[in-house]
Write an enzyme that holds these catalytic residues in place. Structure first.
Site, PDB file in Angstrom:
ATOM      1  N   THR A   1      -6.100 -20.477 -20.817  1.00  0.00           N
ATOM      2  CA  THR A   1      -6.619 -19.866 -19.584  1.00  0.00           C
ATOM      3  C   THR A   1      -7.215 -18.491 -19.887  1.00  0.00           C
ATOM      4  OG1 THR A   1      -5.050 -21.074 -18.232  1.00  0.00           O
ATOM      5  CG2 THR A   1      -5.968 -19.093 -17.257  1.00  0.00           C
TER       6      THR A   1
ATOM      7  N   GLU B   1       2.871 -16.079 -14.630  1.00  0.00           N
ATOM      8  CA  GLU B   1       1.432 -16.264 -14.878  1.00  0.00           C
ATOM      9  C   GLU B   1       0.869 -15.085 -15.671  1.00  0.00           C
ATOM     10  OE1 GLU B   1       0.839 -19.123 -14.755  1.00  0.00           O
ATOM     11  OE2 GLU B   1      -0.164 -19.810 -12.950  1.00  0.00           O
TER      12      GLU B   1
HETATM   13  N1  HSE Z   1      -7.608 -19.768 -11.193  1.00  0.00           N
HETATM   14  C1  HSE Z   1      -7.169 -19.825 -12.548  1.00  0.00           C
HETATM   15  C2  HSE Z   1      -8.377 -19.918 -13.459  1.00  0.00           C
HETATM   16  C3  HSE Z   1      -6.296 -21.031 -12.732  1.00  0.00           C
HETATM   17  O1  HSE Z   1      -9.246 -20.734 -13.181  1.00  0.00           O
HETATM   18  O2  HSE Z   1      -8.461 -19.171 -14.433  1.00  0.00           O
HETATM   19  C4  HSE Z   1      -5.780 -21.209 -14.117  1.00  0.00           C
HETATM   20  O3  HSE Z   1      -5.009 -22.399 -14.160  1.00  0.00           O
END
Ligand code: HSE
Length: 308
Positions: free
Chosen positions: A180, A128
């Site tokens: 993201t 990630e």
């Molecule tokens: N919690 C993260 C975000 C998940 O919302 O940025 C990304 O898939």
């Protein structure tokens, strides 16, 4: 056994109010991976033609996760990983988490399951980091554990798997890409106390709703006053989809992860189908390509099967 097939499911992070702390695994779609031990130490990677994934382990989410596992293993070891991506990168459905989690669960299997699920989450968080610059675990954890999960704390890691009643999940993925890292960049760094109070109430309500099988409470708690107002601007048709799906009987829903996918939870399969039809209508009218899924919560997480 020195070769396995891996099914690594899509996941929905945040669950509307629980930014970075709540997530669930889906029954479908899932990435399909093949992994084998190889004689020479190190990692080699290949992927299906659909996506051009990096082959340098440090730059590949599965590779970076495996490097963390190999460091903990401490002895020279080699893996080859083939990734057949079914979850599109940048969809908000945990595509990078599926590759990261799939790789470490597969490797653990090949090594005789010496690491705990919590260890595997820790390794996969390195993937990630490569994908979004941040070690969030709200996709990885449900991908590895299955079901619905709460990450009470990330440093130190404190994972709480949550029981939940049967739920249907309808997802629409408008075919636009939201990175993201960009979707995190635009968020405000400070929140008002009155908004924080609302959000705390909703998170506690959602978790209680899952544990008490209270569909009404789940629906009322699917509200986000902090992230959604900022991110929903990136998703054409968002307000319309959400409102019409709720009018049709969905419990509620919102942005899946960092978007652009939108998900809705329903108590009945028939409602989940109606919700899908509404999602299709909206994107047909907007002239934006889309893909829909009607599925359920995936209880198993990553599945591994030996190959001959
Ligand atoms: N919690 C993260 C975000 C998940 O919302 O940025 C990304 O898939």
């Amino acid at each position: 056994m020195n070769k396995v097939t891996i099914h690594a499911p899509a996941t929905i992070a945040n669950l509307v109010c629980g930014f970075d702390i709540l997530g669930l695994a889906l029954e479908a779609p899932y990435d399909i991976m093949e992994m084998r031990l190889k004689e020479e130490p190190g990692i080699t990677l290949s992927s299906s033609a659909a996506y051009d994934l990096p082959t340098n382990p440090e730059d590949n989410v599965a590779g970076a996760s495996l490097l963390a596992l190999m460091e903990a293993y401490g002895k020279p070891i080699g893996f080859h990983v083939h990734i057949d991506k079914q979850i599109k990168p940048g969809s908000g459905l945990g595509s990078s988490a599926a590759s990261s989690a799939g790789a470490v669960v597969g490797a653990n299997h090949l090594l005789g399951n010496i690491f705990s699920k919590e260890d595997l989450v820790r390794f996969a968080m390195n993937g990630e980091k490569v994908a979004s610059g941040v070690k969030h675990a709200d996709n990885i954890t449900p991908c590895i554990y299955g079901g619905v999960t709460l990450i009470r704390s990330i440093f130190p890691l404190d994972i709480v798997p949550l029981a939940a009643p049967p739920l249907y999940v309808t997802v629409v993925h408008p075919q636009i890409e939201v990175k993201t890292s960009d979707a995190r960049q635009i968020l405000r760094k400070e929140v008002l106390l009155k908004d924080a109070i609302k959000q705390w109430g909703n998170i506690a309500g959602l978790v209680s709703g899952f544990l008490k099988n209270d569909y009404g409470l789940i629906g009322r708690s699917l509200e986000d006053v902090i992230i959604e107002p900022v991110r929903s601007i990136l998703i054409p048709g968002f307000d319309e989809v959400k409102q019409h799906c709720k009018d049709a009987g969905a419990l509620g829903g919102g942005i899946s992860g960092s978007g652009p996918s939108i998900f809705m939870l329903s108590e009945q399969a028939s409602t989940a189908q109606k919700v899908e039809a509404i999602m299709k209508q909206v994107y047909e009218r907007l002239g934006i390509d889309y893909r829909t899924y009607v599925t359920t919560i995936g209880s198993a997480g990553v599945r591994v099967e030996p190959m001959c």
